[in-house]
Design a protein around this motif. Structure first.
Motif, short mmCIF file in Angstrom:
data_model
loop_
_atom_site.label_atom_id
_atom_site.label_comp_id
_atom_site.label_asym_id
_atom_site.label_seq_id
_atom_site.Cartn_x
_atom_site.Cartn_y
_atom_site.Cartn_z
N GLY A 140 30.24 63.92 -87.00
CA GLY A 140 29.76 65.07 -86.11
C GLY A 140 28.16 65.51 -86.31
N ALA A 141 27.36 65.29 -87.19
CA ALA A 141 25.97 65.83 -87.69
C ALA A 141 25.34 65.15 -86.72
CB ALA A 141 25.64 65.19 -88.98
N ASP A 142 24.17 66.21 -86.12
CA ASP A 142 22.79 65.87 -85.41
C ASP A 142 22.24 65.03 -86.42
OD1 ASP A 142 23.74 66.72 -82.75
OD2 ASP A 142 23.33 68.67 -83.34
N MET A 143 21.08 64.46 -86.10
CA MET A 143 20.36 63.55 -87.19
C MET A 143 18.91 63.33 -86.49
SD MET A 143 22.52 60.45 -87.82
CE MET A 143 23.76 61.36 -88.41
N LEU A 144 17.99 63.53 -87.40
CA LEU A 144 16.72 62.72 -87.30
C LEU A 144 16.76 61.38 -88.08
CD1 LEU A 144 13.61 62.99 -86.29
CD2 LEU A 144 13.33 63.92 -88.58
N LEU A 145 16.58 60.30 -87.56
CA LEU A 145 16.46 58.84 -88.32
C LEU A 145 14.89 58.59 -88.41
CD1 LEU A 145 19.54 57.07 -86.51
CD2 LEU A 145 19.55 58.79 -88.43
N THR A 184 19.36 52.64 -82.25
CA THR A 184 20.43 53.06 -83.14
C THR A 184 20.76 54.63 -82.71
OG1 THR A 184 20.04 51.98 -85.27
CG2 THR A 184 21.07 54.04 -85.57
N CYS A 185 19.65 55.45 -82.32
CA CYS A 185 19.89 56.88 -81.91
C CYS A 185 20.74 56.77 -80.48
CB CYS A 185 18.67 57.45 -81.75
SG CYS A 185 17.93 57.89 -83.21
N GLU A 186 20.24 55.77 -79.75
CA GLU A 186 21.05 55.71 -78.21
C GLU A 186 22.52 55.25 -78.68
OE1 GLU A 186 19.18 52.73 -76.17
OE2 GLU A 186 17.36 54.00 -75.85
N ASP A 187 22.84 54.60 -79.51
CA ASP A 187 24.48 54.10 -79.87
C ASP A 187 24.98 55.25 -80.44
OD1 ASP A 187 23.82 51.48 -78.96
OD2 ASP A 187 23.61 50.67 -80.91
N PHE A 215 29.09 59.03 -80.32
CA PHE A 215 29.87 60.37 -80.89
C PHE A 215 29.39 61.69 -80.45
CE2 PHE A 215 29.20 56.79 -84.37
CZ PHE A 215 30.38 56.72 -84.54
N GLY A 216 28.50 61.44 -79.28
CA GLY A 216 28.04 62.60 -78.62
C GLY A 216 27.17 63.65 -79.49
N ILE A 217 26.38 63.13 -80.36
CA ILE A 217 25.64 63.86 -81.14
C ILE A 217 24.03 63.74 -80.62
CG2 ILE A 217 27.06 63.97 -83.04
CD1 ILE A 217 24.31 61.65 -83.32
N ASP A 218 23.35 64.74 -81.20
CA ASP A 218 21.76 64.51 -80.67
C ASP A 218 21.26 63.88 -82.20
OD1 ASP A 218 19.33 64.77 -80.12
OD2 ASP A 218 19.11 66.98 -80.13
N ALA A 219 20.54 62.64 -81.51
CA ALA A 219 19.96 61.85 -82.66
C ALA A 219 18.50 61.45 -82.25
CB ALA A 219 20.69 60.24 -82.84
N GLN A 220 17.55 61.71 -82.97
CA GLN A 220 16.16 61.52 -82.71
C GLN A 220 15.56 60.59 -83.55
OE1 GLN A 220 14.55 63.19 -80.33
NE2 GLN A 220 16.64 63.78 -79.62
N PRO A 221 14.62 59.67 -83.31
CA PRO A 221 14.04 58.66 -83.88
C PRO A 221 12.63 59.16 -84.42
CG PRO A 221 13.66 57.96 -81.79
CD PRO A 221 14.70 59.23 -81.71
N LEU A 222 12.34 58.66 -85.61
CA LEU A 222 10.94 59.08 -85.88
C LEU A 222 10.34 57.79 -86.94
CD1 LEU A 222 8.44 61.00 -86.47
CD2 LEU A 222 9.90 61.67 -88.58
N ALA A 223 9.17 57.01 -86.19
CA ALA A 223 8.61 56.15 -87.08
C ALA A 223 7.71 56.51 -87.95
CB ALA A 223 7.84 55.03 -86.02
#
Length: 279
Positions: free
Chosen positions: A46-51, A62-65, A70-78
């Motif tokens: 259930g964790a939201d995350m910055l990857l 990965t964030c989209e998947d 899981f219905g969480i907020d996932a944000q990418p950062l290069a």
């Protein structure tokens, strides 16, 4: 008296102990391998995350998947974590997007194939910055944010079994992992009164088929014909007779950052299938 005090608090149900709902995590080097596996398990809880990682396309996928599954907020950062200033951008991005970021998984690390007599200063600097400096600075910056908010948190460093035994690894890799192990214990002592837990996992290197080897490991095997045999001999010596899989480390990472491990701090947990104290 002690028994009655211990039993006076109602134990949390298992579902809540493992739940990370309402929490936000940062996972570095989440663009493949162990980092992606850790991100998947934390998102499942259930964790939201910055990857964070180098490959933006992989991070975005990965964030989209994770958001879809899981219905969480996932944000990418290069981000290149060998940059000495990378940690500040990492924490700033997370705290800007999420109201409360309270989990940091310092997973980024490189495995340079540099023998002592042939090591270049640039290779040493890159290893120190990626494996140690950024993890330390990111931990420090997150701790300052948590202190300002008066909130608890968890810092999880992904080390290596090389942090407790040399295991035939290059010197620069060993130096960064041994120092980060000491930093973990020091931070646990300093930040414990603030409600911030600091601990680490020490997994065995995950040996995959040749087509899936990381570039650093592949390079080391190409320059040293004994390396693969050394890996295979180590695996044969494990109590379970096999190497680890990414998810076998990821599930322990989930345990470590969850309330299941709420009374563990300063520990380095071996995830290598052996009794490392006798190896």
């Amino acid at each position: 008296m002690l028994t009655s005090l211990a039993s006076s608090a109602s134990p949390l149900p298992l579902g809540k102990l493992l739940s990370l709902r309402g929490r936000a995590a940062i996972v570095t080097e989440a663009d493949g391998g162990m980092g992606t596996a850790i991100a998947q398990r934390l998102a499942e809880a259930g964790a939201d995350m910055l990857l964070c990682g180098l490959n933006l396309c992989t991070l975005e996928k990965t964030c989209e998947d994770l958001q879809h599954c899981f219905g969480i907020d996932a944000q990418p950062l290069a981000l290149d974590l060998s940059d000495p200033d990378a940690a500040y951008g990492l924490i700033r991005s997370a705290t800007k997007h999420f109201l409360h970021t309270d989990i940091l998984v310092n997973n980024a690390g490189i495995f340079p194939a540099n023998p002592t007599r042939g090591r270049l200063d640039t290779a040493w600097d890159r290893a120190v910055n990626t494996n140690l400096h950024t993890a330390y600075e990111a931990s420090r910056e997150l701790a300052k944010c948590l202190q300002a908010q008066g909130k608890p948190g968890v810092i999880l460093n992904i080390l290596s079994i090389a942090s407790v035994t040399s295991a035939g690894n290059p010197g620069d890799y060993l130096a960064t992992k041994h120092i980060l192990a000491s930093v973990t214990k020091n931070m646990a002592e300093e930040l414990g009164p603030l409600g911030i837990r600091c601990l680490a996992l020490a997994p065995v290197r995950i040996l995959k088929p040749a087509v899936a080897l990381t570039p650093d490991v592949a390079a080391m095997m190409a320059t040293n014909p004994h390396t693969r045999q050394a890996f295979e001999d180590y695996i044969a010596a494990t109590l379970l007779g096999k190497t680890a899989q990414d998810d076998e480390v990821a599930t322990i990472a989930l345990f470590a950052v969850s309330e299941m491990a709420r009374f563990i701090s300063g520990a380095i947990i071996p995830v290598d299938g052996t009794d490392y104290l006798v190896h």
